[in-house]
Design a protein around this motif. Structure first.
Motif, PDB file in Angstrom:
ATOM      1  N   ILE A  83       3.668 -11.106   9.513  1.00 17.57           N
ATOM      2  CA  ILE A  83       3.241 -11.006   8.277  1.00 17.57           C
ATOM      3  C   ILE A  83       3.707 -12.391   7.709  1.00 17.57           C
ATOM      4  CG2 ILE A  83       3.658  -9.925   5.956  1.00 17.57           C
ATOM      5  CD1 ILE A  83       1.920  -8.120   8.121  1.00 17.57           C
ATOM      6  N   SER A  87       2.312 -12.302   2.695  1.00 17.99           N
ATOM      7  CA  SER A  87       1.906 -11.025   2.926  1.00 17.99           C
ATOM      8  C   SER A  87       0.661 -10.819   3.794  1.00 17.99           C
ATOM      9  CB  SER A  87       1.786 -10.240   1.517  1.00 17.99           C
ATOM     10  OG  SER A  87       3.148  -9.967   1.033  1.00 17.99           O
ATOM     11  N   PRO A  89      -1.607 -10.520   7.146  1.00 16.99           N
ATOM     12  CA  PRO A  89      -1.256 -10.107   8.325  1.00 16.99           C
ATOM     13  C   PRO A  89      -2.016 -11.211   9.390  1.00 16.99           C
ATOM     14  CG  PRO A  89      -2.013  -8.274   6.992  1.00 16.99           C
ATOM     15  CD  PRO A  89      -2.322  -9.610   6.198  1.00 16.99           C
ATOM     16  N   LYS A 171      -5.296  -9.333   3.543  1.00 17.91           N
ATOM     17  CA  LYS A 171      -4.129  -8.745   2.960  1.00 17.91           C
ATOM     18  C   LYS A 171      -4.043  -7.405   2.698  1.00 17.91           C
ATOM     19  CE  LYS A 171      -0.950  -9.762  -1.032  1.00 17.91           C
ATOM     20  NZ  LYS A 171      -0.482 -10.639  -2.131  1.00 17.91           N
TER      21      LYS A 171
END
Length: 264
Positions: A83, A87, A89, A171
């Motif tokens: 992450i 935030s 991935p 996100k």
């Protein structure tokens, strides 16, 4: 785990670490346009790779068969997930495995380069016209997340380290204390409808030579058999070598490696 925790050091500037090409050379792709053949671009990038960081993989002792058949293993892409400080991935695509596989599944994509790819990090970005989804397992919860883009940066924040491209998902949530998080994650593509729960635990797997490898195991079908095994090898005080294996019909098959260098 260090390969997750060290990312927090550079999270203030978002994504920045390494890719497996020459440390001093960046592929000449800035003038590529969106109508160029994607396979030609992949070949160009593949020919620019520097595999000097790759290490020999130990052969692990057989185990009990579980989730992965040979057919499932061929269809699934499995990799550790991180992450970002925003935030977001993402996963590292050290050897272009994801780029190649996704282009084979869906070749309709747009190509951006230079400042069009990113005003700060520039480089080369691929965005698929049709949304492709993956399973993201983050902090014990499963998400069905669309892929946003694949990015090979030209500019990085850690001079002297390898630069690897990365695959980014949309996100899913705002991570608490995202700049310094240590969230453990896993990504499986394409999204598998038959996985409803993933169990994570510390595991020790023996090699065929009898050596113990402590790491982390993932059970995908609640039968208490490890289906995915992840372990780290210390290269030096600032570098880890991360390996991921799949339990395919009772045999451990190497699937993924990443060189994790601490950015100082």
């Amino acid at each position: 785990m260090k390969y997750l925790a060290c990312f927090a050091i550079i999270a203030l500037l978002g994504i920045s670490q390494s890719w497996a090409q020459s440390k001093a050379k960046y592929p000449q792709i800035q003038n590529r346009t969106t109508n160029k053949n994607l396979e030609a671009l992949y070949t160009h990038l593949k020919d620019s790779l520097d595999f000097s960081w790759v290490r020999k993989n130990p052969e692990l002792a057989p185990t009990k068969p579980s989730y992965f058949t040979k057919e499932k293993a061929e269809r699934r892409m499995v990799v550790p997930l991180q992450i970002s400080g925003y935030s977001i991935p993402f996963v590292w695509d050290d050897n272009l495995y994801f780029l190649k596989s996704l282009l084979n599944q869906n070749g309709e994509a747009s190509i951006l380069s230079g400042v069009q790819a990113d005003p700060n990090y520039r480089g080369f970005k691929v965005q698929w016209k049709q949304k492709l989804h993956g399973l993201l397992w983050i902090a014990g919860k499963i998400y069905k997340a669309p892929i946003n883009y694949w990015h090979l940066m030209e500019v990085q924040d850690c001079p002297g380290s390898f630069m690897f491209p990365s695959l980014h998902f949309e996100k899913q949530f705002d991570a608490q204390d995202a700049l310094y998080n240590n969230i453990q994650g896993l990504a499986i593509l394409p999204f598998p409808n038959d996985i409803k729960q993933i169990t994570f635990s510390k595991s020790v797997i023996k090699s065929k030579a009898g050596k113990d490898f402590p790491g982390f195991g993932y059970d995908l079908n609640a039968d208490k058999v490890v289906d995915i095994f992840l372990f780290e090898e210390l290269v030096d005080q600032d570098t880890l070598y991360v390996r991921l294996y799949l339990n395919v019909e009772g045999h451990w098959v190497f699937r993924y490696a990443h060189l994790d260098e601490t950015c100082i």
